[in-house]
Design a protein around this motif. Structure first.
Motif, PDB file in Angstrom:
ATOM      1  N   GLN A  97       2.005   6.520  -7.023  1.00  0.00           N
ATOM      2  CA  GLN A  97       0.953   7.338  -7.616  1.00  0.00           C
ATOM      3  C   GLN A  97       1.221   8.824  -7.427  1.00  0.00           C
ATOM      4  O   GLN A  97       0.694   9.655  -8.170  1.00  0.00           O
ATOM      5  CB  GLN A  97      -0.406   6.959  -7.027  1.00  0.00           C
ATOM      6  N   ARG A  98       2.040   9.178  -6.457  1.00  0.00           N
ATOM      7  CA  ARG A  98       2.426  10.572  -6.250  1.00  0.00           C
ATOM      8  C   ARG A  98       3.663  10.944  -7.063  1.00  0.00           C
ATOM      9  O   ARG A  98       4.197  12.039  -6.922  1.00  0.00           O
ATOM     10  CB  ARG A  98       2.670  10.821  -4.762  1.00  0.00           C
ATOM     11  N   ALA A 137       2.912   8.170   3.473  1.00  0.00           N
ATOM     12  CA  ALA A 137       3.152   8.380   2.043  1.00  0.00           C
ATOM     13  C   ALA A 137       3.128   9.851   1.670  1.00  0.00           C
ATOM     14  O   ALA A 137       4.048  10.360   1.016  1.00  0.00           O
ATOM     15  CB  ALA A 137       2.130   7.592   1.221  1.00  0.00           C
ATOM     16  N   TRP A 138       2.092  10.565   2.072  1.00  0.00           N
ATOM     17  CA  TRP A 138       2.001  11.962   1.630  1.00  0.00           C
ATOM     18  C   TRP A 138       3.053  12.836   2.289  1.00  0.00           C
ATOM     19  O   TRP A 138       3.567  13.791   1.683  1.00  0.00           O
ATOM     20  CB  TRP A 138       0.590  12.509   1.851  1.00  0.00           C
ATOM     21  N   GLU A 179      -0.761   5.281   4.706  1.00  0.00           N
ATOM     22  CA  GLU A 179      -1.370   6.487   4.121  1.00  0.00           C
ATOM     23  C   GLU A 179      -0.803   7.748   4.762  1.00  0.00           C
ATOM     24  O   GLU A 179      -0.517   8.741   4.078  1.00  0.00           O
ATOM     25  CB  GLU A 179      -2.882   6.440   4.300  1.00  0.00           C
ATOM     26  N   ARG A 204      -8.526   4.806  -3.438  1.00  0.00           N
ATOM     27  CA  ARG A 204      -7.594   5.792  -3.985  1.00  0.00           C
ATOM     28  C   ARG A 204      -6.391   5.124  -4.639  1.00  0.00           C
ATOM     29  O   ARG A 204      -5.801   5.661  -5.587  1.00  0.00           O
ATOM     30  CB  ARG A 204      -7.147   6.738  -2.862  1.00  0.00           C
ATOM     31  N   LEU A 205      -6.032   3.941  -4.162  1.00  0.00           N
ATOM     32  CA  LEU A 205      -4.885   3.220  -4.717  1.00  0.00           C
ATOM     33  C   LEU A 205      -5.267   2.331  -5.901  1.00  0.00           C
ATOM     34  O   LEU A 205      -4.404   1.663  -6.477  1.00  0.00           O
ATOM     35  CB  LEU A 205      -4.223   2.368  -3.626  1.00  0.00           C
ATOM     36  N   ASP A 256      -4.224  12.943   3.304  1.00  0.00           N
ATOM     37  CA  ASP A 256      -4.710  11.648   3.787  1.00  0.00           C
ATOM     38  C   ASP A 256      -6.156  11.741   4.271  1.00  0.00           C
ATOM     39  O   ASP A 256      -6.624  10.884   5.013  1.00  0.00           O
ATOM     40  CB  ASP A 256      -3.809  11.094   4.898  1.00  0.00           C
ATOM     41  N   ASP A 308      -5.003  14.413  -4.650  1.00  0.00           N
ATOM     42  CA  ASP A 308      -3.871  13.774  -3.975  1.00  0.00           C
ATOM     43  C   ASP A 308      -3.177  14.724  -3.014  1.00  0.00           C
ATOM     44  O   ASP A 308      -2.458  14.289  -2.120  1.00  0.00           O
ATOM     45  CB  ASP A 308      -2.855  13.265  -5.004  1.00  0.00           C
ATOM     46  N   ILE A 353      -9.124   4.000   1.440  1.00  0.00           N
ATOM     47  CA  ILE A 353      -7.723   4.204   1.053  1.00  0.00           C
ATOM     48  C   ILE A 353      -7.406   3.368  -0.181  1.00  0.00           C
ATOM     49  O   ILE A 353      -6.781   3.847  -1.145  1.00  0.00           O
ATOM     50  CB  ILE A 353      -6.789   3.828   2.221  1.00  0.00           C
ATOM     51  N   SER A 368       0.833  -1.208   0.000  1.00  0.00           N
ATOM     52  CA  SER A 368       0.000   0.000   0.000  1.00  0.00           C
ATOM     53  C   SER A 368       0.864   1.253   0.000  1.00  0.00           C
ATOM     54  O   SER A 368       0.594   2.212  -0.738  1.00  0.00           O
ATOM     55  CB  SER A 368      -0.934   0.006   1.210  1.00  0.00           C
ATOM     56  N   ASP A 374       1.017   4.020  -3.045  1.00  0.00           N
ATOM     57  CA  ASP A 374       0.672   5.409  -2.740  1.00  0.00           C
ATOM     58  C   ASP A 374       1.791   6.348  -3.174  1.00  0.00           C
ATOM     59  O   ASP A 374       1.558   7.373  -3.831  1.00  0.00           O
ATOM     60  CB  ASP A 374       0.398   5.545  -1.243  1.00  0.00           C
TER      61      ASP A 374
END
Length: 575
Positions: free
Chosen positions: A63-64, A353-354, A350, A96-97, A549, A477, A93, A56, A60
């Motif tokens: 994808q960013r 990741a951001w 999550e 979104r993935l 998130d 995102d 979550i 996961s 994430d």
């Protein structure tokens, strides 16, 4: 052929694969280019552990726009069902993935549970009694399916490279990065990483290499998990028995899984011999007795998998150690009752990741990563508290404790107050981060539970082109601003669009029910059932800012551009 391309030449794990095929599937080890260069290879992000949490996190980050190297010491997915209960927030979550639809299509959705004492049903509960949510309260899905769907998604992303049979055996840090020594079937090689995410499970090698440990409480009891394949009439509900007639003085839990497989947990007691209890000839009498008591007849079944486990509630003191960040079971562990392990681990991913992405793109300083540890340590403490309370109630350790528990159970049949004390495993909910330093305190009056720190809540909406969708599906995102139209809306949206922010911000204009077809912005969402306004306490001019998130971080009755900028800086830990 590059190592990354080679990963994608393995036999496919299609969504149509059955459980036995997935569990027997072996990923092909390939020698990587890093093993054939003289200089030490460099990677910005290395994730260790290809379970639900590591996969996961890698997806994430990818994808960013991040390039991610994912290392796993094995070449197979999980064997046995293991974690099976995935909560609504985890499913959102995974939406979104890009894997939420597959998970829900395969999984068994449920929200109702029943609690029994002896042979009598005490009460039922519904974990999602209100309408207007895309996802159920939970799905039951064997962990190997969840990992397979995530592995397929990871293979679709060109900036993820997975290296199987790459075992981390050495780790050192300096001021600029992490030095890793990797063991493979072809020998050892070295690499340097800017950051390492340790998602390598409860027996974490990385935790040991850093000289760290998880501390807490181990409970003196044993439980048997038996996965049986059968055609039974049990509904898709969570059934929990205290002291049933077919398993006296102990507890039993029943869950339905896909493929006609049922998870049964039998409490055994501390003196049980794990090796003996896992033998089919000893499991069968327990299952037979449960079937006769529950449905009044024998049911043919096949034993698929069995395991004996001991409860433990543990965590590391700190989830961040320099440039190594721990997530999932490597950082914290709880008892299985309550489905808090895998769900909290995916929420760790999550959260991390951001923040890691923001730091690497220069939108935030390294201090933002400290808030990952602070917030997820708080969440772990909350999970451990609930898990410990459940374990103490399920397995009373003294005669007085048992008398108290049984009295509460007896009262709960007729008195709702007693049901709040019954604890068969408080089921997983996302952490509410009201005390987070990333929040902007309310300066206006609001009602409801969605104050800063709360996880966002979904609701049905309609897009400007007439398409029905869901609020959380439309979030960006980066930051997302929910803004209710008033006379200042056009000016505000223009000003926000022209403003430069450290991370992207997506503005969603929320139009109330009954709005006509003349929409003031392309990103207008019609609140067709009024549930967005109800759940977020919205009225004309109200704005709510969501973090990447999807936690609320600020809200205003009257919005000013400067306030948005200040709240984003606060949420990025920029002083």
């Amino acid at each position: 052929m590059t190592a990354q391309t080679a990963t994608r030449t393995n036999p496919p794990l299609g969504y149509e694969s059955d459980g036995s095929a997935i569990q027997s599937h072996e990923f092909v080890y390939r020698r990587s280019a890093d093993q054939d260069v003289q200089a030490k290879a460099h990677h910005a992000i290395v994730v260790v552990g290809a379970g639900p949490v590591g996969l996961s996190l890698a997806i994430d980050l990818a994808q960013r726009g991040r390039r991610v190297l994912l290392l796993d010491n094995d070449s197979k997915l999980s064997t046995g069902s293991r974690a099976i209960c995935f909560a609504k927030r985890t499913l959102e979550i995974w939406d979104r993935l890009g894997v939420g639809d597959a998970m829900c299509a395969k999984g068994v959705g449920w929200s109702v549970g029943k609690v029994f004492f002896g042979s009598e049903q005490l009460y039922r509960f519904d974990l999602l009694p209100e309408p207007g949510h895309e996802r159920p309260a939970f799905i039951n899905l064997q962990q190997y399916y969840a990992e397979a769907f995530l592995a397929v998604r990871a293979a679709e992303l060109p900036n993820i490279e997975i290296r199987w049979k790459n075992n981390v055996v050495g780790l050192q840090q300096d001021g600029e990065g992490v030095h890793l020594e990797i063991e493979t079937p072809d020998g050892r090689y070295n690499m340097r990483a800017d950051y390492v995410a340790a998602c390598d499970g409860s027996r974490s090698t990385l935790r040991a290499l850093l000289g760290q440990e998880s501390k807490g409480r181990v409970f003196r009891d044993r439980f048997l998990i038996a996965d049986v394949r059968m055609q039974a009439d049990f509904p898709a509900e969570r059934w929990f028995w205290f002291d049933p007639p077919f398993h006296r003085n102990q507890s039993v839990l029943l869950h339905r899984q896909p493929d006609g497989v049922w998870r049964i947990d039998f409490q055994l007691g501390w003196d049980a011999n794990p090796d003996e209890e896992k033998k089919p000839e000893n499991i069968k009498p327990r299952v037979d007795a449960m079937m006769r008591a529950a449905i009044g007849r024998d049911v043919p079944y096949e034993l698929e998998w069995a395991s004996v486990y001991t409860f433990a509630c543990l965590r590391m003191d700190r989830f961040r150690h320099g440039r190594v960040l721990f997530a999932g079971d490597s950082a914290h562990g709880v008892s299985p009752f309550g489905a808090r392990g895998a769900n909290s681990g995916v929420q760790d991913a999550e959260n991390l990741a951001w923040k890691l992405d923001a730091v690497l793109r220069g939108a935030a300083t390294d201090a933002l990563l400290d808030t990952y540890a602070e917030e997820r340590e708080f969440a772990a403490d909350e999970n451990i508290l609930n898990s410990t309370r459940a374990t103490d109630f399920i397995t009373p350790k003294s005669e007085i404790s048992r008398l108290f528990r049984d009295a509460v159970l007896t009262l709960s049949k007729r008195h709702s107050f007693a049901r709040t004390i019954v604890n068969s495993g408080r089921l997983s909910v996302p952490a509410t981060l009201h005390a987070s330093s990333l929040n902007t305190d309310d300066s206006d009056s609001f009602t409801g539970r969605l104050r800063p720190g709360a996880p966002a809540v979904d609701a049905p909406v309609r897009m400007a082109d007439g398409t029905d969708t869901w609020l959380l599906r439309q979030c960006g995102d980066g930051f997302t601003l929910l803004l209710v139209a008033d006379e200042n809306t056009a000016r505000l949206t223009d000003t926000l669009a022209a403003r430069s922010f450290p991370l992207s911000i997506k503005t969603l204009l929320i139009a109330p029910p009954g709005s006509n077809g003349a929409v003031p912005a392309t990103e207008t969402l019609f609140d067709v059932e009024g549930l967005v306004a109800q759940r977020y306490d919205l009225r004309a001019g109200t704005a709510v800012l969501l973090r990447p998130d999807q936690h609320v971080c600020a809200r205003w009755r009257t919005l000013k551009t400067e306030a948005v900028a200040a709240a984003i800086r606060q949420a990025l830990a920029l002083k």
